[in-house]
Design a protein around this motif. Structure first.
Motif, mmCIF file in Angstrom:
data_model
loop_
_atom_site.group_PDB
_atom_site.id
_atom_site.type_symbol
_atom_site.label_atom_id
_atom_site.label_comp_id
_atom_site.label_asym_id
_atom_site.label_seq_id
_atom_site.Cartn_x
_atom_site.Cartn_y
_atom_site.Cartn_z
ATOM 1 N N ALA A 30 97.955 23.810 44.064
ATOM 2 C CA ALA A 30 98.118 24.213 45.465
ATOM 3 C C ALA A 30 98.480 25.692 45.605
ATOM 4 O O ALA A 30 98.590 26.195 46.730
ATOM 5 C CB ALA A 30 99.182 23.355 46.130
ATOM 6 N N GLY A 31 98.707 26.360 44.499
ATOM 7 C CA GLY A 31 99.067 27.776 44.553
ATOM 8 C C GLY A 31 100.497 28.035 44.950
ATOM 9 O O GLY A 31 100.840 29.128 45.419
ATOM 10 N N VAL A 32 101.379 27.051 44.736
ATOM 11 C CA VAL A 32 102.802 27.243 45.044
ATOM 12 C C VAL A 32 103.387 28.225 44.030
ATOM 13 O O VAL A 32 103.191 28.062 42.829
ATOM 14 C CB VAL A 32 103.564 25.898 44.977
ATOM 15 N N PRO A 33 104.104 29.242 44.487
ATOM 16 C CA PRO A 33 104.585 30.257 43.539
ATOM 17 C C PRO A 33 105.768 29.853 42.682
ATOM 18 O O PRO A 33 105.963 30.399 41.595
ATOM 19 C CB PRO A 33 104.956 31.437 44.444
ATOM 20 N N ARG A 34 106.580 28.852 43.141
ATOM 21 C CA ARG A 34 107.827 28.570 42.428
ATOM 22 C C ARG A 34 108.075 27.074 42.312
ATOM 23 O O ARG A 34 107.672 26.294 43.181
ATOM 24 C CB ARG A 34 109.021 29.241 43.131
ATOM 25 N N ARG B 95 103.034 15.401 37.151
ATOM 26 C CA ARG B 95 101.997 15.392 38.195
ATOM 27 C C ARG B 95 102.386 16.314 39.343
ATOM 28 O O ARG B 95 101.546 17.003 39.933
ATOM 29 C CB ARG B 95 101.777 13.971 38.709
ATOM 30 N N LEU B 96 103.675 16.308 39.666
ATOM 31 C CA LEU B 96 104.165 17.193 40.728
ATOM 32 C C LEU B 96 103.959 18.656 40.345
ATOM 33 O O LEU B 96 103.528 19.468 41.170
ATOM 34 C CB LEU B 96 105.644 16.906 40.977
ATOM 35 N N LEU B 97 104.255 18.981 39.104
ATOM 36 C CA LEU B 97 104.051 20.350 38.619
ATOM 37 C C LEU B 97 102.580 20.732 38.678
ATOM 38 O O LEU B 97 102.229 21.827 39.164
ATOM 39 C CB LEU B 97 104.572 20.464 37.185
ATOM 40 N N ASP B 98 101.704 19.865 38.192
ATOM 41 C CA ASP B 98 100.271 20.161 38.201
ATOM 42 C C ASP B 98 99.758 20.366 39.622
ATOM 43 O O ASP B 98 98.944 21.271 39.884
ATOM 44 C CB ASP B 98 99.490 19.029 37.538
ATOM 45 N N ALA C 19 100.499 22.055 49.826
ATOM 46 C CA ALA C 19 99.824 23.271 50.269
ATOM 47 C C ALA C 19 100.691 24.052 51.249
ATOM 48 O O ALA C 19 101.240 23.493 52.200
ATOM 49 C CB ALA C 19 98.489 22.927 50.912
ATOM 50 N N GLY C 20 100.847 25.356 51.003
ATOM 51 C CA GLY C 20 101.526 26.239 51.944
ATOM 52 C C GLY C 20 103.024 26.333 51.797
ATOM 53 O O GLY C 20 103.676 27.077 52.537
ATOM 54 N N VAL C 21 103.621 25.610 50.837
ATOM 55 C CA VAL C 21 105.071 25.716 50.656
ATOM 56 C C VAL C 21 105.366 26.856 49.677
ATOM 57 O O VAL C 21 104.527 27.235 48.863
ATOM 58 C CB VAL C 21 105.696 24.404 50.140
ATOM 59 N N GLU C 22 106.570 27.421 49.743
ATOM 60 C CA GLU C 22 106.910 28.542 48.868
ATOM 61 C C GLU C 22 107.626 28.119 47.605
ATOM 62 O O GLU C 22 107.724 28.893 46.653
ATOM 63 C CB GLU C 22 107.735 29.575 49.611
ATOM 64 N N CYS C 23 108.142 26.883 47.595
ATOM 65 C CA CYS C 23 108.825 26.396 46.403
ATOM 66 C C CYS C 23 108.829 24.874 46.427
ATOM 67 O O CYS C 23 109.010 24.273 47.492
ATOM 68 C CB CYS C 23 110.261 26.925 46.345
ATOM 69 N N VAL C 24 108.624 24.285 45.261
ATOM 70 C CA VAL C 24 108.762 22.836 45.110
ATOM 71 C C VAL C 24 110.053 22.577 44.339
ATOM 72 O O VAL C 24 110.259 23.129 43.253
ATOM 73 C CB VAL C 24 107.571 22.233 44.348
ATOM 74 N N VAL C 25 110.919 21.755 44.908
ATOM 75 C CA VAL C 25 112.173 21.390 44.243
ATOM 76 C C VAL C 25 112.104 19.918 43.871
ATOM 77 O O VAL C 25 111.860 19.061 44.727
ATOM 78 C CB VAL C 25 113.396 21.627 45.150
#
Length: 301
Positions: free
Chosen positions: A102-106, A94-97, A72-78
């Protein structure tokens, strides 16, 4: 180098080799790195992430609610997760889902390879897994960027060396003039950190620290070593394919993502030219200090 002060990126796989380098690259940019690790991660590995400046978030990846809260609240998941289907498809899935929930944009998936969008399905197990995940991420409501970097440059002198000092030869298959893409892990991490902070990053980015043929490598080694090096043709691609089939048949089943025959599949994709990176996006973030092949080879002399 982008300034990431006040920005938060989630990183999955921070305890690995490439992940640790990416953690450092993000920290250098002033980024708050939320290092999402499995709750079963050994304490020593967790301590290394903390020591590297990451904010450690242990979580059960099977707990959808907990994983969503962690992002939650991060701008990108790497993702720099590494493994076979249980990791690349299931765990990363699971990470993608959770990122979507969480509404992560990227999202940056763990691709970091040659260009598997141009290779043939069935030729390379690990590329097939990434191709399957690509189909999944492209249907998700999130903006994704895949980074292709060819082969990690340590292949030149690593476990599957093509540089043979004892014989003053550069081992190759097929064509001695086939251009090959190599990028060091540090350069990949440095570039990926900028991509993570780039809200306008495109779907695919292609980078190569150096593009050299087997003949170029022989010339470089001659210059570095003072003795005459030559390319050595081990055979054509058909022979390599036959050896891959034999090695795969004789090898015991293993969960290791880089078995000997898998490495041979990767070499075949490079040697055929099908995985060649083009066009290159090296200049997108102004990075100019790419590590050339000679710099990787020089310590071997």
């Amino acid at each position: 180098m982008n300034d990431g002060t006040g920005r938060t990126i989630a990183l999955a796989g921070a305890t690995g080799d490439l992940g640790g380098r990416l953690l450092s690259a993000l920290i250098r940019r002033g980024v708050e790195v939320r290092a999402v690790v499995r709750s079963t991660t050994p304490a020593a590995s967790q301590d290394a992430v903390r020591a590297g400046g990451g904010t450690l978030v242990p979580v059960d990846f099977a707990d959808e609610a907990a994983l969503t809260a962690a992002l939650a609240g991060v701008e990108c998941v790497v993702s720099v997760l590494n493994g076979l289907e249980p990791v690349i498809l299931d765990l990363q899935g699971r990470l993608l889902d959770a990122a979507v929930a969480a509404g992560v944009p990227r999202f940056i998936p763990s691709d970091f390879s040659l260009d598997f969008t141009k290779t043939r399905p069935g030729d390379n197990r690990n590329m097939d897994l990434r191709r399957r995940f690509m189909a999944r991420v492209d249907t998700a409501p999130i903006r994704a960027t895949s980074i292709f970097n060819g082969a990690f440059a340590d292949l030149l002198i690593g476990e599957a060396p093509i540089v043979l000092p004892r014989f003053l030869r550069i081992l190759y298959w097929g064509d001695a003039d086939q251009p090959l893409d190599f990028t060091t892990k540090d350069d990949v991490a440095d570039y990926t950190a900028d991509v993570a902070l780039d809200a306008d990053a495109p779907r695919f980015l292609r980078i190569a620290g150096d593009v050299v043929s087997p003949r170029d490598l022989a010339t470089s080694m001659t210059r570095l070593d003072g003795r005459r090096w030559k390319p050595f043709r081990a055979g054509g691609l058909g022979r390599l394919s036959a050896l891959i089939r034999i090695a795969r048949t004789l090898s015991p089943k293993t969960d290791a993502p880089f078995s000997a025959w898998q490495g041979m599949q990767y070499v075949r994709d490079m040697s055929s030219g099908r995985g060649k990176l083009s066009p290159l996006d090296n200049g997108r973030y102004g990075k100019t200090d790419w590590t050339r092949a000679e710099a990787v080879l020089a310590p071997t002399i």
